[in-house]
Design a protein around this motif. Structure first.
Motif, mmCIF file in Angstrom:
data_model
loop_
_atom_site.group_PDB
_atom_site.id
_atom_site.type_symbol
_atom_site.label_atom_id
_atom_site.label_comp_id
_atom_site.label_asym_id
_atom_site.label_seq_id
_atom_site.Cartn_x
_atom_site.Cartn_y
_atom_site.Cartn_z
ATOM 1 N N ARG A 280 0.837 -1.211 0.000
ATOM 2 C CA ARG A 280 0.000 0.000 0.000
ATOM 3 C C ARG A 280 0.868 1.256 0.000
ATOM 4 O O ARG A 280 0.584 2.242 -0.678
ATOM 5 C CB ARG A 280 -0.938 0.000 1.207
ATOM 6 C CG ARG A 280 -2.231 -0.788 0.933
ATOM 7 C CD ARG A 280 -3.286 -0.435 1.971
ATOM 8 N NE ARG A 280 -2.976 -0.996 3.276
ATOM 9 C CZ ARG A 280 -3.367 -2.220 3.654
ATOM 10 N NH1 ARG A 280 -4.072 -2.975 2.850
ATOM 11 N NH2 ARG A 280 -3.056 -2.670 4.839
ATOM 12 N N ALA A 281 1.977 1.180 0.783
ATOM 13 C CA ALA A 281 2.889 2.327 0.816
ATOM 14 C C ALA A 281 3.498 2.563 -0.565
ATOM 15 O O ALA A 281 3.666 3.699 -1.014
ATOM 16 C CB ALA A 281 3.987 2.088 1.851
ATOM 17 N N LEU A 282 3.795 1.438 -1.230
ATOM 18 C CA LEU A 282 4.344 1.526 -2.580
ATOM 19 C C LEU A 282 3.330 2.175 -3.519
ATOM 20 O O LEU A 282 3.677 3.021 -4.356
ATOM 21 C CB LEU A 282 4.683 0.113 -3.067
ATOM 22 C CG LEU A 282 5.531 0.019 -4.345
ATOM 23 C CD1 LEU A 282 6.907 0.614 -4.140
ATOM 24 C CD2 LEU A 282 5.640 -1.441 -4.793
ATOM 25 N N PHE A 283 2.079 1.767 -3.310
ATOM 26 C CA PHE A 283 0.986 2.338 -4.111
ATOM 27 C C PHE A 283 0.913 3.860 -3.918
ATOM 28 O O PHE A 283 0.823 4.636 -4.867
ATOM 29 C CB PHE A 283 -0.330 1.678 -3.673
ATOM 30 C CG PHE A 283 -1.554 2.240 -4.308
ATOM 31 C CD1 PHE A 283 -1.992 1.803 -5.546
ATOM 32 C CD2 PHE A 283 -2.299 3.224 -3.668
ATOM 33 C CE1 PHE A 283 -3.126 2.318 -6.128
ATOM 34 C CE2 PHE A 283 -3.433 3.749 -4.236
ATOM 35 C CZ PHE A 283 -3.854 3.294 -5.475
ATOM 36 N N LEU A 284 0.983 4.259 -2.636
ATOM 37 C CA LEU A 284 0.928 5.693 -2.336
ATOM 38 C C LEU A 284 2.129 6.430 -2.916
ATOM 39 O O LEU A 284 2.009 7.556 -3.424
ATOM 40 C CB LEU A 284 0.860 5.926 -0.826
ATOM 41 C CG LEU A 284 -0.491 5.620 -0.179
ATOM 42 C CD1 LEU A 284 -0.399 5.743 1.323
ATOM 43 C CD2 LEU A 284 -1.555 6.593 -0.714
ATOM 44 N N LEU A 285 3.295 5.758 -2.831
ATOM 45 C CA LEU A 285 4.512 6.385 -3.355
ATOM 46 C C LEU A 285 4.384 6.602 -4.866
ATOM 47 O O LEU A 285 4.752 7.667 -5.388
ATOM 48 C CB LEU A 285 5.713 5.493 -3.049
ATOM 49 C CG LEU A 285 7.074 6.064 -3.474
ATOM 50 C CD1 LEU A 285 7.401 7.317 -2.686
ATOM 51 C CD2 LEU A 285 8.170 5.020 -3.319
ATOM 52 N N GLN A 286 3.832 5.604 -5.542
ATOM 53 C CA GLN A 286 3.639 5.752 -6.990
ATOM 54 C C GLN A 286 2.686 6.908 -7.299
ATOM 55 O O GLN A 286 2.906 7.697 -8.215
ATOM 56 C CB GLN A 286 3.077 4.453 -7.578
ATOM 57 C CG GLN A 286 4.137 3.366 -7.677
ATOM 58 C CD GLN A 286 3.540 2.059 -8.176
ATOM 59 O OE1 GLN A 286 2.440 1.681 -7.781
ATOM 60 N NE2 GLN A 286 4.274 1.367 -9.029
ATOM 61 N N THR A 287 1.616 6.978 -6.481
ATOM 62 C CA THR A 287 0.663 8.069 -6.674
ATOM 63 C C THR A 287 1.338 9.420 -6.440
ATOM 64 O O THR A 287 1.128 10.391 -7.166
ATOM 65 C CB THR A 287 -0.527 7.913 -5.708
ATOM 66 O OG1 THR A 287 -1.079 6.617 -5.866
ATOM 67 C CG2 THR A 287 -1.583 8.976 -5.956
ATOM 68 N N LEU A 288 2.187 9.436 -5.400
ATOM 69 C CA LEU A 288 2.898 10.679 -5.066
ATOM 70 C C LEU A 288 3.801 11.107 -6.221
ATOM 71 O O LEU A 288 3.827 12.270 -6.628
ATOM 72 C CB LEU A 288 3.721 10.454 -3.793
ATOM 73 C CG LEU A 288 4.308 11.677 -3.133
ATOM 74 C CD1 LEU A 288 3.216 12.506 -2.478
ATOM 75 C CD2 LEU A 288 5.344 11.281 -2.084
ATOM 76 N N ILE A 289 4.531 10.129 -6.750
ATOM 77 C CA ILE A 289 5.445 10.443 -7.855
ATOM 78 C C ILE A 289 4.647 10.923 -9.070
ATOM 79 O O ILE A 289 4.988 11.918 -9.702
ATOM 80 C CB ILE A 289 6.306 9.204 -8.209
ATOM 81 C CG1 ILE A 289 7.255 8.920 -7.048
ATOM 82 C CG2 ILE A 289 7.081 9.429 -9.501
ATOM 83 C CD1 ILE A 289 7.965 7.592 -7.146
ATOM 84 N N ASP A 290 3.553 10.187 -9.347
ATOM 85 C CA ASP A 290 2.671 10.618 -10.445
ATOM 86 C C ASP A 290 2.208 12.052 -10.237
ATOM 87 O O ASP A 290 2.228 12.882 -11.150
ATOM 88 C CB ASP A 290 1.407 9.728 -10.494
ATOM 89 C CG ASP A 290 1.695 8.407 -11.183
ATOM 90 O OD1 ASP A 290 2.832 8.254 -11.663
ATOM 91 O OD2 ASP A 290 0.786 7.561 -11.225
ATOM 92 N N GLY A 291 1.770 12.314 -9.005
ATOM 93 C CA GLY A 291 1.213 13.637 -8.684
ATOM 94 C C GLY A 291 2.232 14.733 -8.862
ATOM 95 O O GLY A 291 1.958 15.767 -9.490
ATOM 96 N N ILE A 292 3.433 14.508 -8.302
ATOM 97 C CA ILE A 292 4.470 15.545 -8.392
ATOM 98 C C ILE A 292 4.852 15.776 -9.856
ATOM 99 O O ILE A 292 4.951 16.913 -10.324
ATOM 100 C CB ILE A 292 5.709 15.155 -7.555
ATOM 101 C CG1 ILE A 292 5.343 15.196 -6.063
ATOM 102 C CG2 ILE A 292 6.886 16.057 -7.858
ATOM 103 C CD1 ILE A 292 6.426 14.693 -5.150
ATOM 104 N N ALA A 293 5.044 14.653 -10.564
ATOM 105 C CA ALA A 293 5.448 14.785 -11.972
ATOM 106 C C ALA A 293 4.358 15.496 -12.777
ATOM 107 O O ALA A 293 4.630 16.451 -13.518
ATOM 108 C CB ALA A 293 5.717 13.398 -12.554
ATOM 109 N N ALA A 294 3.104 15.050 -12.596
ATOM 110 C CA ALA A 294 2.007 15.647 -13.377
ATOM 111 C C ALA A 294 1.780 17.098 -12.961
ATOM 112 O O ALA A 294 1.554 17.967 -13.807
ATOM 113 C CB ALA A 294 0.734 14.835 -13.169
ATOM 114 N N GLY A 295 1.858 17.352 -11.632
ATOM 115 C CA GLY A 295 1.631 18.717 -11.140
ATOM 116 C C GLY A 295 2.679 19.677 -11.683
ATOM 117 O O GLY A 295 2.361 20.757 -12.184
ATOM 118 N N ALA A 296 3.949 19.262 -11.589
ATOM 119 C CA ALA A 296 5.027 20.148 -12.032
ATOM 120 C C ALA A 296 4.973 20.366 -13.537
ATOM 121 O O ALA A 296 5.081 21.498 -14.023
ATOM 122 C CB ALA A 296 6.372 19.552 -11.621
ATOM 123 N N LEU A 297 4.767 19.264 -14.275
ATOM 124 C CA LEU A 297 4.697 19.377 -15.726
ATOM 125 C C LEU A 297 3.491 20.214 -16.141
ATOM 126 O O LEU A 297 3.575 21.086 -17.015
ATOM 127 C CB LEU A 297 4.609 17.968 -16.347
ATOM 128 C CG LEU A 297 4.796 17.885 -17.856
ATOM 129 C CD1 LEU A 297 6.160 18.421 -18.266
ATOM 130 C CD2 LEU A 297 4.628 16.450 -18.346
#
Lengths: 798, 380
Positions: free
Chosen positions: A273-290
């Protein structure tokens, strides 16, 4: 993010133009014929704690007109002694309360920037008065602010006890409440939601309260535009949500085996689940910044397109970051969450979606739900359309195309078999096409209406407007021109026209302001005979006591033709009958057309500012009158061209957004196609092994893409037309007060359908091309068995 | 003697002077020097001036003196609730003429000849809070004004009003989100005519009319931090009106009004001159049931012992040593932060008086002005 940045930029520009007393946190308190004693009773009630404690300051106001140059100046008298810390002018003057109070109490005035600063000459009840004026950029053109004692004497209300115009009161800053935060996150939402009339418990008898901002129709108007843009901009996030869901489903399928192995090796579910959240976090940061970077670039381009001359200042504050990252996390998290549980909770999704849609649908039918309700209704239609995708696949599956060539059958069936992979992509594509259709139909319908109105109004060849004092160049360098100059310019203009063409017919109009139910309206007065009223779609003489009202006015006061309304100006009240209505495209304020005699009954002194000239010698008139700074001269063609250019510039952003949504949907379709191809790799390899040629496979892919595009278009066309009707008949009236005739043509619809179909086909071909760069993939899939998951049966049930 | 109080008022009235319409040619962005505001170098401009031999007449002199440029009603109260928790209250109303007397009523309801300013503060020692509010109003009927009998002075919701026909009992009333007081001042205090029977000289050519009322019994309610407290104690009233009260050269002033447990009242002040010399108009006065003894600068000393630094870096001396003749008083703020963060910042607050052994022998009020300016000059 681009839409947000544009909206904030527009909002800040408008805030600079907004009169300080029309702010979001200002209340207007009124009592008929209120005197000082009434004000003291009101103020005492507030000071004794009988009124809401959210009030931070209060001032009595005397409002009137005073003459200076070409036109009358509006003057606002406030109590400089009570209007202190936290008052209206603190931020606008960039000075503390002492300076504001001192400025006013010494007899000086605050003046709009175009007025002279050193020695403003005013025609007052005391005679000619010269006063020092301090420029205040926030004041609208031709406005003065002075101490109420000074204004009382200047307006000649010193005899006896002057009636107060109204009382202004400020509330706590808007940043302190949730609505303020919502407004910062989604500019325009306050205007869209409609704040309703404020309540102020404990008001002494006879007093009523309203929001001052309701007088600021320009900002309300702009707020509606911003919310329209924001709502359309949010569509990208919705489309992206579908695509992320699509991607997440594929990702989970790919990682299923890995997850099982990790669990078998003893990895805790919490770790996964933590891995899932981490992936979401990475997605979010990447998508947000881009998204933020692209948004900034797009906003700059869009602003430079729509207002090339304006200085663009984009402010990247915490709200922008919060919105970019927050949206990215939210969309990414929701999509991944739904994808991870699609075998369980997703089964309930259609029901939840349907319930949600049905709850929002009434927003279309009840005006009181405001613009927010209208967009909720629009979203409900979209959700209901989305719900048809699943059943649509099933329906299409039953009516299999058995008479078509095998390869085409295979292409269609392959798509139908992959509906789990393609469902979300198809939905996103259909929504994007539908949005493009709706925008195109609404904008082009609007344009058609506008051109018709322009044809109606611009029946004379020459139009002249007297320049405001700000525009007029004072050749002597002094700004102390007497008020008669305006009249002199008007008279001279008439003389010069008559000298050039004695047969010229001049139709002159003037403008003034009045109030209905305490709210500001514009009045255009003139000789409204049949020749003139024809411009407004009314072909009879306007009788005394009768008026024509624009659509905004009818909506604002819930009136219809033949209703009566009471117009007040100062202490004058006039009952008028609405004889007809006219579309007020571009009108910011509710407006009445009245005869001169009725205007005079409201104590409006005729002051002509606009002239329409019917002349056989239009070219000679234009040549002779152009270049004089006292007036602006345009020919009808120029006015029409200018209106068209402004219209096209205004909707450039909207059109750009729809193209953007289609692009995003196209990318999503490509991703879905790649996923489908991956899922069906084994079957493709089997076909190759059975002797199906590459050309036949390619044809099958094309059929698949066209079928996908066809499905999307079939769904998008009715949905798009429905959305267009909602935009024309529901959202436009609620946003701006005018209705656009719904007049779709094939030319408005076909481009969006073609782009959508093209996007689907391009996605298919690109996915095929990419697969072609990995020639061993198909046959190897046959050996390794990869790709079997996700496609339950090759060719579906056929 | 009223020098520091006058100075305090004048400091507060700087912004009011900026409001004045009597200086139409002046640059409103620059504050007028205090001495000019007080008529120290600018003359009296058609206003009345304080004259020796003019007797204080009550109740008429409780009302406004519109012929003079400025005046104030200045209340401070030392209070405690039923549990003995200490509280302090400051309640002040100032009047400043905007133009010399015209001899005719204002031209209109909104045409004001006077500006009025009100300051109210509550010190809650145990709660560690000092809440204050400020009100400014034009002298239009109803908004702000004063009448002598039945007495009332009010500014925008703040009021000091006689309960009956006589001056006392008197009700002090103020209400806001942070400060809420409803106190009644009863008869029983002492009337003190300052200076020479109410003629208070401040300089060679400066003077005011000035009287005080000390040890007025107080009962009532204070609400601070949304908690109400029934309080009792005693109050001190200063009434002063003038046109020209200060000479130039002062940078600030320190003023004390103390009520001792043995029944005596003490007032003392020093003016801080730019050249650091002792001002010859510094004064102290000790009042008991029978006598009022005045002390010139040679016979008393007032020296700071402790400072408190505010958020802007200004140092305010909140501990003092006062020696009058051979008697020594140690004075210390009961709460360090009693700074009035108003248009003009000054420190005014409740203090404790101790003897040489550290035993509390009384309480009172301390006023400090001009220290922020000192800090600003040091920073320059």
């Amino acid at each position: 993010m681009a839409v947000h940045l544009i909206a904030v930029s527009v909002d800040r520009s408008l805030a600079k133009l907004t009169a300080p007393w029309l702010g979001d946190d200002v209340l207007v308190l009124r009592k008929p014929a209120a005197k000082l004693d009434d004000y003291v009773a009101l103020r005492t009630a507030w000071r004794n704690g009988d009124l809401a404690e959210t009030l931070t300051e209060m001032t009595p106001v005397l409002e009137g007109e005073i003459e200076n140059a070409n036109s009358a100046l509006h003057i606002l008298g406030i109590d400089a002694f009570s209007w202190r810390v936290g008052g209206l002018f603190d931020s606008t003057l960039n000075a503390d309360d002492q300076s504001v109070a001192a400025t006013l109490a010494t007899g000086a005035v605050l003046a709009s920037e175009e007025l002279p600063g050193d020695a403003l000459l005013l025609q007052t009840a005391l005679g000619e008065v010269r006063t020092q004026a301090w420029p205040l950029g926030a004041l609208p053109e031709n406005w003065l602010v002075a101490d109420i004692g000074q204004v009382s004497r200047w307006l000649g209300t010193s005899e006896g006890s002057a009636d107060l115009s109204y009382v202004l009161a400020t509330q706590r800053q808007r940043q302190e409440n949730w609505m303020g935060l919502a407004e910062r996150m989604l500019p325009g939402v306050t205007a869209a939601a409609g704040q309703g009339e404020p309540e102020l418990a404990g008001l002494p008898e006879g007093w009523t309260v309203a929001r001052a901002g309701s007088d600021n129709t320009l900002r309300v108007f702009a707020g509606s535009i911003m919310f329209n843009l924001a709502a359309l901009g949010s569509l990208s996030a919705v489309v992206a949500g579908f695509l992320l869901y699509q991607a997440a489903v594929v990702s989970f399928q790919r990682e299923a085996l890995l997850r099982q192995r990790l669990l078998a090796l003893g990895v805790q579910r919490g770790t996964l689940r933590a891995l899932f959240l981490l992936q979401t976090l990475i997605d979010g940061i990447a998508a947000g910044a881009l998204g933020l970077l692209l948004g900034i670039a797009l906003a700059r381009v869009a602003l430079s397109l729509t207002s090339p001359d304006a200085a663009i200042e984009l402010t990247i504050d915490w709200v922008v970051w919060a919105k970019a990252l927050g949206t990215a996390f939210l969309v990414s998290g929701a999509a991944r969450m739904l994808a991870s549980r699609r075998d369980s909770s997703v089964r309930k999704m259609p029901w939840i979606t349907a319930a949600l849609a049905l709850a929002m649908l009434p927003g279309l039918f009840f005006d009181s739900w405001g613009l927010l309700g209208a967009f909720a209704g629009l979203l409900a239609c979209c959700l209901l359309a989305v719900l048809t995708v699943g059943p649509g696949f099933v329906f299409a599956d039953r009516f299999s195309v058995s008479r078509l060539p095998t390869i085409i059958q295979l292409g269609v069936n392959q798509l139908l078999a992959g509906r789990r992979e393609m469902g979300a992509a198809l939905t996103a594509l259909a929504l994007a096409i539908a949005t493009a259709i709706s925008i195109a139909v609404m904008v082009d319908s609007f344009r058609t209406d506008l051109l018709r109105v322009l044809d109606q109004r611009l029946i004379d060849p020459v139009y002249i407007a007297l320049a405001s004092p700000a525009e007029a160049e004072d050749e002597a360098g002094a700004v102390l021109r007497p008020s008669s100059v305006g009249r002199a310019a008007s008279a001279e203009l008439r003389e010069r026209i008559q000298a050039l063409d004695p047969d010229a017919v001049i139709t002159a109009t003037g403008e003034a302001q009045a109030r209905v139910e305490g709210r500001r309206i514009d009045i255009m007065y003139g000789p409204f005979d049949s020749a003139h009223t024809r411009r407004y779609g009314y072909d009879r003489d306007l009788a005394d006591g009768s008026v024509l009202a624009n659509e905004q006015l009818l909506r604002a006061f819930d009136l219809v033709v033949d209703d009566a309304l009471e117009v007040t100006r100062g202490d004058r009240l006039q009952a008028l009958k609405i004889e007809g209505s006219f579309p007020g495209f571009g009108d910011v304020h509710p407006t009445l057309l009245v005869n001169v005699a009725d205007a005079q009954r409201l104590e409006i002194e005729p002051r002509w500012s606009r002239f329409a000239v019917a002349s056989e010698r239009a070219d000679a008139l234009l040549a002779a009158l152009v270049g004089d700074s006292r007036w602006r001269v345009r020919d009808a063609i120029g006015v029409r061209r200018s209106a068209e250019e402004q219209f096209d510039q205004t909707f450039a952003i909207t059109r750009a957004l729809t193209v953007l949504a289609l692009l995003v949907a196209g990318f999503g379709t490509l991703a879905a196609m790649l996923a489908l191809r991956l899922a069906q790799a084994r079957q493709l390899a089997l076909l190759r092994a059975l002797g199906v040629s590459r050309r036949e496979l390619w044809l099958m892919e094309v059929v698949r893409g066209l079928t996908l595009g066809g499905f999307a278009c079939a769904l998008a066309l009715p949905l798009g037309l429905l959305m267009a009707w909602i935009l024309c008949a529901v959202i436009n009236p609620r946003s701006f007060g005018w209705m656009v005739s719904f007049q779709p043509t094939p030319a408005m619809v076909l481009p969006a359908l073609a782009i959508g179909l093209g996007a689907a086909l391009a996605a298919t071909l690109i996915s095929n091309w990419r697969a072609g760069h990995n020639p061993g993939a198909d046959t190897s899939a046959l050996v390794t068995g990869s790709g079997a998951r996700g496609s339950e049966s090759f060719g579906g049930d056929s | 003697m009223s020098g520091p109080r006058s100075a305090s008022l004048l400091c507060l009235l700087v912004p009011l002077c900026l409001l004045s319409a009597c200086q139409p040619e002046s640059d409103t962005a620059d504050a007028m020097p205090v001495t000019q505001l007080l008529g120290g170098s600018g003359g009296t401009d058609g206003f009345a001036v304080a004259e020796q031999g003019v007797a204080i007449e009550l109740p008429a002199d409780h009302g406004a003196h519109n012929a003079f440029r400025s005046e104030w009603w200045y209340f401070t109260a030392v209070l405690s609730d039923a549990e003995g928790s200490p509280f302090g209250v400051q309640f002040t109303i100032f009047r400043q003429a905007l133009r010399p007397p015209q001899g005719t009523p204002p031209e209109c309801d909104w045409c004001a000849d006077h500006a009025w300013l009100g300051h109210v503060a509550i010190t809650d020692v145990n709660g560690g809070r000092h809440e204050h509010l400020e009100r400014l109003a034009r002298g239009s009927p109803g908004l702000a004004g004063a009448v002598a009998k039945p007495f009332s002075v009010w500014v925008d919701g703040l009021s000091a009003t006689s309960v009956g026909a006589e001056f006392l009992p008197l009700r002090l009333f103020a209400r806001s989100a942070d400060v809420d007081i409803d106190l009644t001042l009863d008869p029983g205090g002492r009337l003190v005519l300052q200076g020479d029977r109410g003629y208070s000289a401040k300089g060679p050519n400066q003077a005011s009319h000035y009287f005080s009322m000390t040890r007025l019994p107080v009962t009532g309610t204070l609400t601070v931090s949304q908690r109400s407290h029934q309080v009792t104690g005693h109050a001190w009233l200063d009434r002063e009106w003038s046109t020209s009260v200060l000479s130039g050269g002062q940078r600030g002033w320190d003023w004390l009004a103390l009520s001792l447990a043995d029944g005596r009242d003490v007032m003392a002040f020093r003016l801080r001159r730019a050249d650091a010399s002792r001002d010859p108009f510094d004064q102290a006065i000790v009042i008991d049931a029978r006598n009022q003894r005045r002390y010139t600068p040679e016979h008393f000393a007032l020296e700071p012992t402790r400072v408190w630094r505010d958020e802007r870096g200004a140092s305010w001396p909140v501990g003092w040593r006062l020696q009058i003749a051979d008697e020594v008083f140690h004075i210390d703020a009961m709460l360090d932060d009693q700074l009035m963060r108003t248009m003009v910042r000054y420190w005014e607050g409740l203090v404790r008086v101790s003897d040489a052994d550290g035993t509390e022998i009384g309480r009172g009020y301390l006023e400090l002005t001009g220290y922020e300016r000192d800090a600003a000059k040091q920073n320059e």
